[in-house]
Design an enzyme around this catalytic site. Structure first.
Site, PDB file in Angstrom:
ATOM      1  N   CYS A 183     -21.753  25.204  29.334  1.00 42.78           N
ATOM      2  CA  CYS A 183     -20.837  24.452  30.136  1.00 42.78           C
ATOM      3  C   CYS A 183     -21.632  24.036  31.597  1.00 42.78           C
ATOM      4  CB  CYS A 183     -19.983  25.540  30.639  1.00 42.78           C
ATOM      5  SG  CYS A 183     -20.455  26.880  31.714  1.00 42.78           S
TER       6      CYS A 183
ATOM      7  N   ASP B  43     -12.668  20.803  32.695  1.00 40.63           N
ATOM      8  CA  ASP B  43     -13.113  21.957  32.104  1.00 40.63           C
ATOM      9  C   ASP B  43     -14.132  21.520  30.878  1.00 40.63           C
ATOM     10  OD1 ASP B  43     -13.910  24.454  31.046  1.00 40.63           O
ATOM     11  OD2 ASP B  43     -11.419  25.317  31.295  1.00 40.63           O
TER      12      ASP B  43
ATOM     13  N   HIS C  12     -15.253  23.631  29.014  1.00 40.95           N
ATOM     14  CA  HIS C  12     -15.192  24.892  27.721  1.00 40.95           C
ATOM     15  C   HIS C  12     -14.433  24.465  26.647  1.00 40.95           C
ATOM     16  CE1 HIS C  12     -16.228  27.056  31.512  1.00 40.95           C
ATOM     17  NE2 HIS C  12     -17.325  27.373  30.742  1.00 40.95           N
TER      18      HIS C  12
END
Ligand SMILES: *[C@@H]1O[C@H](CO)[C@@H](O)[C@H](O)[C@H]1NC(C)=O
Ligand SMILES: *[C@@H]1O[C@H](CO)[C@@H](O)[C@H](O)[C@H]1NC(C)=O
Ligand SMILES: *[C@@H]1O[C@H](CO)[C@@H](O)[C@H](O)[C@H]1NC(C)=O
Ligand SMILES: *[C@@H]1O[C@H](CO)[C@@H](O)[C@H](O)[C@H]1NC(C)=O
Length: 583
Positions: free
Chosen positions: A410, A534, A536
């Site tokens: 990430c 994000d 992820h």
């Protein structure tokens, strides 16, 4: 001198100068214009026409004077001036670009014993190339540079300064207005015009462009049959061969009425010769040292009507930091602002894009999603003021490019998003690095052991700042908080960052990294929301899925169900890349 001759495209002529300021003086403008003409066109050419001296006094009123050639003291005020309102339209409606790329591998032989001779040999080799360009055997092929169009005019071949009649001229006869008197040698540049009349975009980017290729090894009809011949030139001493790589790339402006063969003989050939001379001068001092890599780039800076050509030394490395002085002096010369990149390699015109329609900037052909936050639902902070990232970025997330970094990548993805921002703002032309390349950089600067490359090890804010410094020369500010609960206290500082720097921020805490794109902050109530991108996310690049799934969205430190977005038992680091305040 030489630099100026290659900076301004051939085909534009200096006909005057403007002096401005309280004590501006027309004589000084005339003097400056004559001096520039002499630099650009030589003593004699420089003095053979009247020049204009214009003055803008404090009041802003413009006055024009004309000075006859040969009489530098005579000044006569011009009382009637016709102004072209849309000068850019005028320039590109009536003219086109002519471009010639010529890579040369120049063989230079020099005796090992006396290396001072290498310079002489190099100068001789350059002279030989210039002579070959002007030779009657040299062949120039001209074609329209627009591969998207189906019915382009047929290419034209110019040999020894004349249009080659063996070229296919069958479809140019409609142009022959004068009927039988039509002289094919006066075929004008407008032959290659593809822009339809009344087209809206008149700019360098949309200009008609004629591509010229030089063919040295012409297979002209030979009168006698011949056998291959090898020539043997004995060397007095032990000698060595140095092959110098030279990349010429000349961009000229031609009126559409200019005959094509003049575009070659008066613009392209002198342009190539000037570039060879400029390269010779900059390469000579260090010919045997580190191999210089000098390459010309074309730019179309804002508010400058004509394109410019600049040589950059590429062996300095990718951050382009060493070139900052070169760029700064060009910004001064062209009157460009000093707080943003306009003449970096990322800003250069990319003619290969014409093949796919539209001349634009380099390398931005990525298919990744950009600016995914545009159009997402509001944050719910009442009375807040929103501060956002300024400019475009690309969304990097898990599993992209078939690379499974789920569970560890990430921060790498967040770094890639940040680097994409610097690329898209033209601060850098480097490719966005892969995980492996990021690891490699950390090894190169000595932060990690070589065994680090290829692992699935996490990296954090500090590693990101090292990589940004190494690859882009960008410095970062770091904010630490001891607990996620303290993050809302930093909202004011973050808002200020987005307003003054405007770069994406990386937030690292515990095992998770996020990209922060903005904050919505109510100063009075202290209420704050974070715009989180994000990394992820593991799905496909489907904007709807991303927004609906909240992979890009406003997050409050505590959501409506009382859940904490930032963990209270974890340290957080925020990495704030600083926008380079430079050209
Ligand atoms: C090297 O060549 C230059 C001229 O080409 C000459 O002046 C000089 O004396 C030579 N040096 C040696 C060591 O031979
Ligand atoms: C290329 O040709 C097409 C079709 O003739 C035209 O619409 C387009 O504007 C041209 N593009 C450029 C960059 O000249
Ligand atoms: C980057 O440079 C290209 C080419 O000059 C230009 O089209 C683009 O607008 C520039 N981007 C920014 C953000 O200035
Ligand atoms: C990616 O790797 C993880 C851990 O190695 C594994 O659990 C997961 O199934 C992999 N995902 C894909 C899409 O290959």
């Amino acid at each position: 001198t030489v630099e100026l001759r290659t900076l301004i495209p051939k085909g534009f002529e200096v006909i005057g100068a403007l002096a401005y300021g309280a004590d501006a003086d027309a004589q000084a403008a005339v003097y400056a214009a004559r001096r520039l003409r002499k630099l650009l066109y030589g003593e004699e050419e420089g003095d053979n026409r009247p020049v204009i001296g214009a003055v803008a006094a404090g009041s802003g009123e413009l006055k024009f004077f004309v000075s006859e050639s040969g009489k530098s003291n005579s000044l006569e005020e011009v009382d009637s001036v016709v102004e072209e309102e849309h000068s850019e339209k005028y320039v590109w409606e009536n003219g086109c670009l002519v471009r010639c790329e010529l890579p040369i591998k120049l063989p230079v032989y020099y005796p090992l014993k006396n290396t001072s001779d290498v310079e002489k040999a190099f100068v001789r080799a350059i002279e030989a190339v210039v002579a070959k360009l002007r030779d009657s055997q040299a062949v120039y092929m001209l074609e329209a540079l627009n591969k998207t169009s189906m019915d382009l005019p047929a290419p034209i071949v110019i040999r020894g300064g004349h249009l080659d009649f063996r070229a296919d001229l069958s479809n140019i006869w409609p142009l022959a207005e004068g009927g039988d008197n039509f002289d094919v040698n006066s075929l004008p540049c407008s032959y290659f015009s593809v822009i339809s009349k009344g087209s809206s975009g008149f700019s360098v980017e949309n200009a008609d462009t004629i591509q010229v290729s030089v063919l040295f090894n012409s297979l002209g009809p030979s009168s006698a049959s011949a056998v291959p011949v090898a020539e043997y030139i004995p060397a007095q001493d032990e000698a060595r061969l140095l092959v110098v790589d030279i990349k010429l790339d000349v961009l000229c402006y031609a009126s559409k009425k200019l005959p094509l063969r003049h575009a070659v003989s008066r613009l392209i050939i002198p342009g190539l010769a000037d570039q060879l001379n400029a390269l010779q001068n900059s390469m000579l001092p260090n010919l045997l040292g580190q191999h210089p890599q000098i390459k010309p780039y074309h730019f179309s800076p804002p508010h400058v009507l004509h394109p410019i050509t600049v040589f950059y030394e590429l062996s300095f490395g990718e951050t382009e930091m060493k070139q900052v002085e070169v760029r700064r002096s060009l910004h001064t010369r062209l009157g460009l602002p000093f707080d943003r990149p306009l003449l970096r390699i990322a800003n250069a015109l990319d003619f290969s894009k014409l093949k796919n329609g539209g001349l634009g900037s380099q390398q931005k052909g990525s298919t990744l999603l950009r600016d995914v936050h545009i159009g997402i639902p509001n944050s719910g902070v009442s009375g807040g003021s929103v501060s956002l990232v300024q400019g475009s970025y690309e969304y990097f997330h898990y599993l992209q490019d078939g690379f499974n970094d789920s569970g560890w990548g990430c921060a790498y993805r967040s770094l890639q998003t940040i680097i994409s921002w610097f690329r898209l703002q033209n601060y850098s032309s480097i490719e966005v690095p892969s995980h492996r390349e990021i690891q490699q950089s950390l090894v190169e600067i000595g932060d990690k052991d070589p065994s680090f490359v290829g692992t699935r090890d996490w990296i954090g804010a500090i590693e990101l700042s090292f990589v940004l410094d190494k690859l882009l020369g960008v410095t970062c500010k770091v904010i630490n908080v001891r607990s996620g609960a303290e993050l809302p206290e930093k909202c004011r500082e973050l808002a200020l960052h987005f307003e003054t720097q405007g770069t994406p921020i990386m937030i690292g805490g515990g095992v998770l990294a996020y990209t922060l794109l903005g904050v919505d902050y109510n100063e009075a109530s202290g209420d704050c929301a974070f715009l989180i991108l994000d990394p992820h996310y593991t799905g496909t690049d489907d904007l709807k899925k991303i927004v609906n799934g909240g992979w890009c969205g406003w997050k409050k430190a505590v959501d409506s169900k009382g859940k904490n977005f930032f963990l209270h038992d974890k340290f957080y680091n925020l990495l704030l890349p600083q926008r380079p305040n430079m050209v």
